[in-house]
Write a protein that holds these residues in place. Structure first.
Motif, PDB file in Angstrom:
ATOM      1  N   LEU A 191       7.315  16.491  41.628  1.00  0.00           N
ATOM      2  CA  LEU A 191       5.898  16.592  41.332  1.00  0.00           C
ATOM      3  C   LEU A 191       5.238  15.224  41.493  1.00  0.00           C
ATOM      4  N   PRO A 192       3.929  15.210  41.671  1.00  0.00           N
ATOM      5  CA  PRO A 192       3.233  13.922  41.802  1.00  0.00           C
ATOM      6  C   PRO A 192       3.512  13.018  40.609  1.00  0.00           C
ATOM      7  N   TYR A 193       3.566  11.726  40.880  1.00  0.00           N
ATOM      8  CA  TYR A 193       3.882  10.733  39.851  1.00  0.00           C
ATOM      9  C   TYR A 193       2.820   9.640  39.879  1.00  0.00           C
ATOM     10  N   LYS A 194       2.417   9.211  38.691  1.00  0.00           N
ATOM     11  CA  LYS A 194       1.495   8.079  38.585  1.00  0.00           C
ATOM     12  C   LYS A 194       1.594   7.514  37.180  1.00  0.00           C
ATOM     13  N   GLU A 195       1.384   6.221  37.092  1.00  0.00           N
ATOM     14  CA  GLU A 195       1.360   5.568  35.792  1.00  0.00           C
ATOM     15  C   GLU A 195       0.332   4.447  35.830  1.00  0.00           C
ATOM     16  N   GLY A 196      -0.183   4.103  34.658  1.00  0.00           N
ATOM     17  CA  GLY A 196      -1.168   3.036  34.569  1.00  0.00           C
ATOM     18  C   GLY A 196      -1.918   3.089  33.257  1.00  0.00           C
ATOM     19  N   HIS A 197      -2.736   2.074  33.031  1.00  0.00           N
ATOM     20  CA  HIS A 197      -3.517   1.983  31.792  1.00  0.00           C
ATOM     21  C   HIS A 197      -4.826   2.754  31.929  1.00  0.00           C
ATOM     22  N   LEU A 198      -5.184   3.451  30.861  1.00  0.00           N
ATOM     23  CA  LEU A 198      -6.461   4.142  30.749  1.00  0.00           C
ATOM     24  C   LEU A 198      -6.999   3.920  29.341  1.00  0.00           C
ATOM     25  N   ASN A 199      -8.304   3.838  29.244  1.00  0.00           N
ATOM     26  CA  ASN A 199      -8.937   3.715  27.931  1.00  0.00           C
ATOM     27  C   ASN A 199      -9.233   5.114  27.394  1.00  0.00           C
TER      28      ASN A 199
ATOM     29  N   LYS B  63      -6.566  21.720  22.273  1.00  0.00           N
ATOM     30  CA  LYS B  63      -7.618  20.898  21.674  1.00  0.00           C
ATOM     31  C   LYS B  63      -8.970  21.484  22.039  1.00  0.00           C
ATOM     32  N   LYS B  64      -9.820  21.606  21.047  1.00  0.00           N
ATOM     33  CA  LYS B  64     -11.140  22.169  21.291  1.00  0.00           C
ATOM     34  C   LYS B  64     -12.030  21.211  22.065  1.00  0.00           C
ATOM     35  N   LYS B  65     -11.842  19.935  21.839  1.00  0.00           N
ATOM     36  CA  LYS B  65     -12.645  18.937  22.541  1.00  0.00           C
ATOM     37  C   LYS B  65     -11.802  18.278  23.619  1.00  0.00           C
ATOM     38  N   PRO B  66     -12.382  17.978  24.755  1.00  0.00           N
ATOM     39  CA  PRO B  66     -11.606  17.322  25.819  1.00  0.00           C
ATOM     40  C   PRO B  66     -11.290  15.869  25.455  1.00  0.00           C
ATOM     41  N   ILE B  67     -10.243  15.366  26.055  1.00  0.00           N
ATOM     42  CA  ILE B  67      -9.859  13.964  25.889  1.00  0.00           C
ATOM     43  C   ILE B  67     -10.618  13.156  26.930  1.00  0.00           C
ATOM     44  N   VAL B  68     -11.394  12.190  26.481  1.00  0.00           N
ATOM     45  CA  VAL B  68     -12.214  11.368  27.376  1.00  0.00           C
ATOM     46  C   VAL B  68     -11.418  10.121  27.741  1.00  0.00           C
ATOM     47  N   LEU B  69     -11.220   9.907  29.041  1.00  0.00           N
ATOM     48  CA  LEU B  69     -10.438   8.782  29.537  1.00  0.00           C
ATOM     49  C   LEU B  69     -11.291   7.949  30.474  1.00  0.00           C
ATOM     50  N   GLN B  70     -11.073   6.655  30.414  1.00  0.00           N
ATOM     51  CA  GLN B  70     -11.847   5.719  31.236  1.00  0.00           C
ATOM     52  C   GLN B  70     -10.893   4.857  32.056  1.00  0.00           C
TER      53      GLN B  70
ATOM     54  N   ALA C   9     -12.710   4.039  41.765  1.00  0.00           N
ATOM     55  CA  ALA C   9     -11.635   4.416  42.686  1.00  0.00           C
ATOM     56  C   ALA C   9     -10.368   4.786  41.921  1.00  0.00           C
ATOM     57  N   GLU C  10     -10.062   4.015  40.871  1.00  0.00           N
ATOM     58  CA  GLU C  10      -8.892   4.326  40.052  1.00  0.00           C
ATOM     59  C   GLU C  10      -9.073   5.663  39.344  1.00  0.00           C
ATOM     60  N   ARG C  11     -10.303   5.932  38.894  1.00  0.00           N
ATOM     61  CA  ARG C  11     -10.594   7.221  38.256  1.00  0.00           C
ATOM     62  C   ARG C  11     -10.333   8.367  39.233  1.00  0.00           C
ATOM     63  N   ASP C  12     -10.810   8.205  40.465  1.00  0.00           N
ATOM     64  CA  ASP C  12     -10.627   9.249  41.468  1.00  0.00           C
ATOM     65  C   ASP C  12      -9.142   9.476  41.770  1.00  0.00           C
TER      66      ASP C  12
ATOM     67  N   TRP D 238      -6.605   9.048  39.668  1.00  0.00           N
ATOM     68  CA  TRP D 238      -6.025   9.790  38.546  1.00  0.00           C
ATOM     69  C   TRP D 238      -6.404  11.270  38.608  1.00  0.00           C
ATOM     70  N   VAL D 239      -7.675  11.547  38.869  1.00  0.00           N
ATOM     71  CA  VAL D 239      -8.122  12.946  38.933  1.00  0.00           C
ATOM     72  C   VAL D 239      -7.393  13.683  40.048  1.00  0.00           C
ATOM     73  N   LYS D 240      -7.251  13.040  41.198  1.00  0.00           N
ATOM     74  CA  LYS D 240      -6.587  13.694  42.336  1.00  0.00           C
ATOM     75  C   LYS D 240      -5.117  13.966  42.041  1.00  0.00           C
ATOM     76  N   VAL D 241      -4.417  12.978  41.465  1.00  0.00           N
ATOM     77  CA  VAL D 241      -2.984  13.179  41.245  1.00  0.00           C
ATOM     78  C   VAL D 241      -2.753  14.217  40.141  1.00  0.00           C
ATOM     79  N   ILE D 242      -3.640  14.289  39.165  1.00  0.00           N
ATOM     80  CA  ILE D 242      -3.509  15.326  38.129  1.00  0.00           C
ATOM     81  C   ILE D 242      -3.755  16.705  38.720  1.00  0.00           C
ATOM     82  N   GLN D 243      -4.788  16.823  39.556  1.00  0.00           N
ATOM     83  CA  GLN D 243      -5.056  18.110  40.189  1.00  0.00           C
ATOM     84  C   GLN D 243      -3.918  18.519  41.120  1.00  0.00           C
ATOM     85  N   ASP D 244      -3.353  17.545  41.832  1.00  0.00           N
ATOM     86  CA  ASP D 244      -2.208  17.858  42.700  1.00  0.00           C
ATOM     87  C   ASP D 244      -1.015  18.327  41.875  1.00  0.00           C
ATOM     88  N   ALA D 245      -0.800  17.683  40.730  1.00  0.00           N
ATOM     89  CA  ALA D 245       0.311  18.087  39.872  1.00  0.00           C
ATOM     90  C   ALA D 245       0.096  19.500  39.327  1.00  0.00           C
TER      91      ALA D 245
END
Length: 753
Positions: free
Chosen positions: A313-321, A382-389, A394-397, A399-406
């Protein structure tokens, strides 16, 4: 007779161009040799690889491979590679013998570059007979004689160019310079005869010149008064004319031979290039045939490897707020790792303790256009979404792409099994699951058409589009997720059972696949075939996008104005009681949930649903982008109306969708909160709900819905038994059964406030 004896400019240019042509042919032949040598090196490497694979077949670790017959496949590959290597060796040898050597010989023996011009352009030495004075003729290095009679005077002028002609003879007499004219014996044997002829003509020419010179010399010595006989002069003139004609003829023959050489140059090079292409074609065709013979074994091995190798499966790691919820808020920097279908959250990069983990197959992502570096992760628990920054857009995009691919990989490959999901296509498998896992599915399955996927007719679908109220199979759910949550929200009926509230199940039961398709496939062409269970992803995507994104099969509205459609939706909620499909149809046609009625104090459809106590409508609107905090002109939210009018069940739905978390932030124009209105109107249940405490007695409950679904299943089985017992020449379904399944049964009405 004053013509100079020399070659034409065209012939001189053609002879000089031979040197350039020779260089080109030599260069091409060298490249052909290099190409052949490279092919030979490749052939040696290919044979070495084949030998190594053959040696590996005898190793113990190959013989004892537990899962695959490595020795068999290695032998197949070794034999084919060796055959390809032999073909390449033969190809290299053919390039050497049929391309390089002929071209090289053609350049070496048929041409030779020379810088020596064939004919000099310097002034020629002349022998002249004229009536000029002897002293002047001597000064001009000429010999003069005069023949005079009493009646006539004969003047003969003979100008002979000797330098160019002598150069021609000297070049022919040199064996090395013969190649200037391309007179190789193998190529053009006729030029040898031309050589002899030119040399003979030169001898005669020299002899005649000597006679003329001798005649003039003897005349001056013996008797100056004796006149040169006219007959002798005429003979000399004839001899010189004959020599000139012979030289012209020789030049013509030389031009003819040069033309033949030009034709040979064209054909020789083109034939050589054509032969090289034929050799290449023959080599590649034979090699391709060998590989095609190996193709079935390659496909069989690829299939075995795919079955035995776990999907990565797709793999990614890194810091997010991560945004901190609650009082104070703020951001917290965390280290996230996406691997093996799970998203792990750590407090720090070196921290080994997992703070949070999410099953990625059950998650969705949401991106806000206004905030380019922020995205939301929606999870079922969770009723409320987790907000990540992220640090950058570009880094946001990424993360979104690799999560959707996964998510897509988890849903549409066997990787879903790794994370606890399994495909359920038979009742036998379903019966083995626990009652808790299958309760929701059984409740919803009682609706007509829900035993097959709404899009592809696959049996036993166990995924739902919760904003559309339909069931889909695992494969189609992956396509639904790719469309975005603003179009369809996908959730498992069995994996996340705790997130299914009674109101959502009630909404799902009020729609059903058959009823939904009667609206959203009303305009589907008869010749358009829906994708089947065996359809590939491309066919599913094409059909599902046409159905839900382009809305090609939906009956278009008579109105194009968004305000008119929104007003129609508002009136539909006010005037009807149990027509959820009508709401879905109007929303698909373009009505907006956020539209405010200009003649009703700016109320939205959310306010209308609460005012008229339509719990089912309210749940449908909330699942389709309805805003729980929407306000009218007086800043009243739907919860304010629920507290004012005592709509307890509606208040419960609003609290489940997050109103109680921010209730104090929303006040009316007279500065009243919803809980204050509940106190004023003595709505104790609503006060309890706003304190995040449950309230009993709200109907329908899950148990009630389950009992109702069991009754429907029993009725369905009864109808099937009646159809089996009924005997007729042309059996047909009972009209009553068709009538019962054509419309959804009346859902349990919520209690009055």
């Amino acid at each position: 007779m004053a013509d100079k004896l020399k070659l034409s400019p065209e012939l001189e240019a053609a002879l000089e161009g031979n040197a350039k042509y020779q260089n080109s042919v030599k260069g091409f032949s060298k490249l052909a040799r290099k190409y052949g040598e490279t092919s030979k090196v490749n052939a040696e490497a290919t044979n070495a690889m084949s030998a190594d694979l053959s040696r590996m077949c005898g190793d113990d670790w190959v013989k004892n491979s537990p899962n695959l017959d490595m020795g068999k496949y290695l032998r197949y590959f070794s034999t084919t590679i060796k055959a390809v290597g032999c073909l390449e060796e033969k190809f290299s040898a053919n390039i050497q013998s049929e391309i390089f050597e002929p071209l090289n010989n053609f350049a070496d023996y048929d041409f030779k570059a020379t810088a020596v011009p064939l004919f000099s352009t310097t002034p020629a030495t002349s022998i002249t007979t004229t009536t000029a004075a002897a002293a002047a003729a001597a000064a001009a290095a000429t010999t003069t004689t005069t023949t005079t009679t009493t009646t006539t005077t004969t003047t003969i002028t003979i100008t002979i160019t000797t330098t160019n002609f002598s150069s021609l003879v000297s070049l022919f007499s040199s064996h090395e310079n013969i190649n200037v004219f391309d007179i190789n014996a193998n190529a053009f044997g006729g030029l040898k005869e031309l050589k002899k002829k030119v040399i003979t003509t030169q001898g005669e020419y020299d002899s005649t010149c000597a006679k003329i010179e001798s005649a003039f010399t003897n005349k001056s010595k013996k008797a100056k008064k004796q006149e040169l006989r006219e007959q002798q002069i005429a003979e000399f003139e004839k001899t010189l004319e004959r020599l000139r004609l012979d030289l012209d003829k020789t030049q013509e023959e030389l031009q003819e031979e040069q033309d033949q050489l030009g034709q040979k140059k064209e054909t020789r090079v083109l034939k050589t290039v054509l032969r090289m292409l034929e050799l290449q074609q023959d080599y590649h065709q034979k090699a391709l045939k060998l590989l095609n013979n190996l193709k079935p074994k390659m496909e069989a091995l690829a299939e075995q490897l795919q079955e035995s190798t776990p999907m990565d499966l797709p793999y990614k790691e890194g810091h997010l707020n991560r945004k901190i919820s609650g009082i104070g808020g703020g951001w917290e920097k965390c280290f996230y790792v996406l691997k093996e279908g799970q998203l792990y959250c750590y407090r720090g990069k070196k921290d080994t303790q997992v703070d949070q983990s999410f099953n990625i197959m059950l998650c969705t992502t949401r991106v806000s256009p206004a905030k380019k570096d922020i995205f939301e992760l929606c999870t079922p628990d969770k009723k409320k979404p987790i907000v990540l920054q992220a640090e950058t857009p570009a880094e946001r995009d990424q993360w979104v792409k690799v999560i959707q691919d996964a998510i897509s990989e988890s849903l549409n490959t066997g990787s879903a099994d790794k994370i606890g999901a399994s495909r359920r296509h038979s009742r036998t498998v379903s019966s083995q699951k626990s009652g808790e896992d299958t309760r929701n599915l059984k409740i919803v399955n009682a609706r007509p058409g829900n035993m097959v996927c709404v899009d592809c007719q696959s049996e036993e679908p166990d995924w739902a589009s919760i904003n559309l109220g339909v069931l889909v199979c695992l494969e189609c759910s992956g396509v639904h997720r790719s469309l975005g949550t603003h179009i369809t929200k996908v959730r498992s009926m069995t994996l996340d059972t705790k997130s299914w509230e009674p109101e959502l199940l009630w909404f799902m039961r009020s729609v059903g696949n058959d009823a939904f398709n009667s609206v959203f496939e009303a305009e589907k062409p008869d010749d358009l075939v829906k994708p089947r269970r065996s359809a590939d992803r491309e066919k599913r995507e094409n059909y599902i996008k046409r159905k839900y994104v382009d809305k090609e099969f939906l009956t278009p509205s008579d109105y194009d104005d968004e305000d008119v459609l929104s007003a129609e939706l508002y009136n539909h909620i006010v005037t009807t009681d149990d027509d959820v499909l009508g709401i879905l149809r109007l929303l698909a046609q373009g009505a907006k949930v956020s539209w405010k009625h200009p003649q009703d104090e700016g109320k939205t459809v959310m306010h209308a649903a609460v005012i008229y106590d339509h719990v089912l409508y309210l749940e449908c609107l909330l699942q389709n982008s309805g805003d729980v905090f929407s306000q009218n002109d007086a800043l009243w939210t739907p919860m304010h109306f629920a507290a004012q009018l005592g709509r307890t069940h509606c208040a419960s739905v609003l609290c489940k969708h997050g109103f109680s978390k921010k209730q104090l932030e929303y006040k009316t124009q007279d500065n009243k909160t919803a809980v204050e209105l509940a106190f004023i109107n003595n709505c104790q249940d609503i006060i309890t709900l706003l304190r995040d405490e449950p309230v009993a007695g709200l109907e329908p409950t899950v148990e009630q819905l389950e009992e109702e679904s069991q009754r429907e299943h029993a009725e369905l089985e009864g109808y099937e038994e009646e159809d089996e017992e009924e005997e007729a020449p042309a059996p047909a379904p009972a009209p009553a059964a068709q009538s019962n399944f054509a419309s959804p049964p009346a859902a349990a009405a919520p209690p009055a406030a």
